[in-house]
Design a protein around this motif. Structure first.
Motif, mmCIF file in Angstrom:
data_model
loop_
_atom_site.group_PDB
_atom_site.id
_atom_site.type_symbol
_atom_site.label_atom_id
_atom_site.label_comp_id
_atom_site.label_asym_id
_atom_site.label_seq_id
_atom_site.Cartn_x
_atom_site.Cartn_y
_atom_site.Cartn_z
ATOM 1 N N HIS A 31 0.835 -1.203 0.000
ATOM 2 C CA HIS A 31 0.000 0.000 0.000
ATOM 3 C C HIS A 31 0.870 1.253 0.000
ATOM 4 O O HIS A 31 0.616 2.204 -0.754
ATOM 5 C CB HIS A 31 -0.938 -0.003 1.207
ATOM 6 C CG HIS A 31 -1.752 1.237 1.339
ATOM 7 N ND1 HIS A 31 -2.844 1.501 0.541
ATOM 8 C CD2 HIS A 31 -1.624 2.303 2.160
ATOM 9 C CE1 HIS A 31 -3.353 2.667 0.863
ATOM 10 N NE2 HIS A 31 -2.619 3.184 1.850
ATOM 11 N N ALA A 32 1.924 1.253 0.822
ATOM 12 C CA ALA A 32 2.800 2.429 0.944
ATOM 13 C C ALA A 32 3.524 2.740 -0.363
ATOM 14 O O ALA A 32 3.728 3.905 -0.692
ATOM 15 C CB ALA A 32 3.814 2.212 2.068
ATOM 16 N N ILE A 33 3.904 1.725 -1.120
ATOM 17 C CA ILE A 33 4.694 1.984 -2.330
ATOM 18 C C ILE A 33 3.861 2.087 -3.605
ATOM 19 O O ILE A 33 4.384 2.500 -4.635
ATOM 20 C CB ILE A 33 5.822 0.939 -2.510
ATOM 21 C CG1 ILE A 33 5.271 -0.473 -2.638
ATOM 22 C CG2 ILE A 33 6.826 1.038 -1.383
ATOM 23 C CD1 ILE A 33 6.322 -1.549 -2.839
ATOM 24 N N THR A 34 2.573 1.762 -3.526
ATOM 25 C CA THR A 34 1.752 1.844 -4.740
ATOM 26 C C THR A 34 0.737 2.982 -4.715
ATOM 27 O O THR A 34 0.283 3.416 -5.777
ATOM 28 C CB THR A 34 0.988 0.526 -5.003
ATOM 29 O OG1 THR A 34 0.140 0.240 -3.888
ATOM 30 C CG2 THR A 34 1.949 -0.624 -5.250
ATOM 31 N N THR A 35 0.388 3.483 -3.547
ATOM 32 C CA THR A 35 -0.628 4.522 -3.447
ATOM 33 C C THR A 35 -0.203 5.776 -4.207
ATOM 34 O O THR A 35 0.900 6.278 -4.026
ATOM 35 C CB THR A 35 -0.900 4.865 -1.965
ATOM 36 O OG1 THR A 35 -1.382 3.688 -1.319
ATOM 37 C CG2 THR A 35 -1.921 5.975 -1.840
ATOM 38 N N PRO A 84 -0.750 -3.506 -9.760
ATOM 39 C CA PRO A 84 -0.300 -4.036 -8.476
ATOM 40 C C PRO A 84 -1.436 -4.460 -7.559
ATOM 41 O O PRO A 84 -2.514 -3.862 -7.574
ATOM 42 C CB PRO A 84 0.448 -2.860 -7.850
ATOM 43 C CG PRO A 84 0.798 -1.958 -8.972
ATOM 44 C CD PRO A 84 -0.270 -2.150 -9.997
ATOM 45 N N GLY A 85 -1.150 -5.491 -6.762
ATOM 46 C CA GLY A 85 -2.092 -5.907 -5.737
ATOM 47 C C GLY A 85 -2.681 -7.282 -5.920
ATOM 48 O O GLY A 85 -3.313 -7.820 -5.015
ATOM 49 N N VAL A 130 10.251 1.815 6.580
ATOM 50 C CA VAL A 130 9.330 1.941 5.446
ATOM 51 C C VAL A 130 9.718 3.148 4.603
ATOM 52 O O VAL A 130 9.636 3.105 3.375
ATOM 53 C CB VAL A 130 7.862 2.039 5.932
ATOM 54 C CG1 VAL A 130 6.927 2.425 4.791
ATOM 55 C CG2 VAL A 130 7.416 0.717 6.544
ATOM 56 N N THR A 131 10.190 4.220 5.238
ATOM 57 C CA THR A 131 10.594 5.411 4.473
ATOM 58 C C THR A 131 11.739 5.105 3.515
ATOM 59 O O THR A 131 11.801 5.681 2.433
ATOM 60 C CB THR A 131 11.003 6.570 5.405
ATOM 61 O OG1 THR A 131 12.033 6.117 6.294
ATOM 62 C CG2 THR A 131 9.815 7.085 6.196
ATOM 63 N N THR A 132 12.633 4.194 3.878
ATOM 64 C CA THR A 132 13.710 3.799 2.962
ATOM 65 C C THR A 132 13.117 3.163 1.718
ATOM 66 O O THR A 132 13.522 3.467 0.592
ATOM 67 C CB THR A 132 14.687 2.823 3.655
ATOM 68 O OG1 THR A 132 15.296 3.491 4.763
ATOM 69 C CG2 THR A 132 15.750 2.313 2.700
ATOM 70 N N VAL A 133 12.138 2.303 1.914
ATOM 71 C CA VAL A 133 11.508 1.611 0.781
ATOM 72 C C VAL A 133 10.686 2.584 -0.054
ATOM 73 O O VAL A 133 10.753 2.564 -1.285
ATOM 74 C CB VAL A 133 10.652 0.424 1.266
ATOM 75 C CG1 VAL A 133 9.943 -0.253 0.098
ATOM 76 C CG2 VAL A 133 11.524 -0.589 2.013
ATOM 77 N N THR A 134 9.932 3.475 0.582
ATOM 78 C CA THR A 134 9.127 4.420 -0.200
ATOM 79 C C THR A 134 10.026 5.392 -0.969
ATOM 80 O O THR A 134 9.719 5.736 -2.104
ATOM 81 C CB THR A 134 8.116 5.188 0.676
ATOM 82 O OG1 THR A 134 8.798 5.860 1.732
ATOM 83 C CG2 THR A 134 7.059 4.253 1.246
ATOM 84 N N VAL A 167 4.015 -2.114 -12.573
ATOM 85 C CA VAL A 167 2.727 -2.799 -12.593
ATOM 86 C C VAL A 167 2.608 -3.915 -11.560
ATOM 87 O O VAL A 167 1.534 -4.457 -11.368
ATOM 88 C CB VAL A 167 2.405 -3.355 -14.006
ATOM 89 C CG1 VAL A 167 2.331 -2.226 -15.020
ATOM 90 C CG2 VAL A 167 3.401 -4.415 -14.422
ATOM 91 N N GLY A 168 3.698 -4.257 -10.889
ATOM 92 C CA GLY A 168 3.617 -5.313 -9.892
ATOM 93 C C GLY A 168 4.984 -5.696 -9.393
ATOM 94 O O GLY A 168 5.976 -5.025 -9.644
ATOM 95 N N GLY A 169 5.008 -6.810 -8.655
ATOM 96 C CA GLY A 169 6.274 -7.290 -8.130
ATOM 97 C C GLY A 169 6.077 -8.190 -6.938
ATOM 98 O O GLY A 169 5.031 -8.808 -6.767
ATOM 99 N N ASP A 170 7.107 -8.210 -6.088
ATOM 100 C CA ASP A 170 7.091 -9.097 -4.933
ATOM 101 C C ASP A 170 7.936 -8.482 -3.832
ATOM 102 O O ASP A 170 8.880 -7.731 -4.109
ATOM 103 C CB ASP A 170 7.658 -10.467 -5.333
ATOM 104 C CG ASP A 170 7.520 -11.496 -4.235
ATOM 105 O OD1 ASP A 170 6.506 -11.489 -3.511
ATOM 106 O OD2 ASP A 170 8.437 -12.318 -4.081
#
Length: 183
Positions: free
Chosen positions: A22-26, A38-39, A108-112, A130-133
């Motif tokens: 959710h954090a990286i796709t919103t 994604p999702g 999470v901020t590092t990832v975002t 469009v997606g991933g893992d």
């Protein structure tokens, strides 16, 4: 990104898989060729040409980048190396899929921020993520797969080059290696 008040939600482990997704796709746009983004278990993308150019690269913490660097340029690099490979084949990038392995204590901020950089680089094209893992690991590993459309053209291959052909490059050759050496 909305702040989750759940204890530990500021780390990847605390946010959990779906919280991190959710954090990286919103708020991220999807290209017009994305049928299902994604999702879900997999993405569905259109292949207008009937052929798909596909490439993948993996970046490993401690080999290709360090986490004490800003995550945004790491994300840009992860996207750029793949988008360049698609373009080198004469295709237009259409979609990107990202696999991310990282320690549970990763903020999470590092990832975002990593995905902000990745999305910024992908946004320079008409493609989208469009997606991933996501998966937990001892160190961060970023795998990016890019897809492209040939638009009816034949692919440009290394074996197709002949003496006297014009070779075109973009950007500044050697700057990535120089930057890595400086860092």
């Amino acid at each position: 990104m909305e702040h989750d008040s759940t204890p530990g939600a500021d780390t990847v482990a605390g946010a959990g898989e779906f919280g991190l997704i959710h954090a990286i796709t919103t708020g991220r746009r999807q290209p017009s060729g994305t049928v299902l983004g994604p999702g879900d278990d997999a993405a569905v993308v259109a292949a207008p040409d009937g052929r798909v150019v596909l490439t993948t690269d993996t970046l490993v913490e401690g080999v290709h980048f360090r986490l004490d660097w800003s995550p945004r340029p790491v994300g840009r690099k992860a996207a750029a190396v793949n988008l360049a490979d698609v373009a080198a084949m004469g295709a237009t990038p259409t979609s990107v899929v990202v696999s991310l392995a990282c320690p549970g204590e990763t903020p999470v901020t590092t990832v975002t921020e990593l995905f902000d950089g990745l999305a910024a680089e992908v946004g320079r094209t008409r493609a989208g993520v469009v997606g991933g893992d996501t998966v937990r690991a001892d160190k961060m590993i970023i795998g990016v797969t890019a897809l492209g459309d040939l638009g009816g053209r034949e692919p440009v291959t290394r074996s197709g080059a002949r003496p006297g052909d014009v070779l075109a490059v973009c950007g500044r050759l050697g700057w990535a290696a120089a930057g890595l050496a400086v860092l």
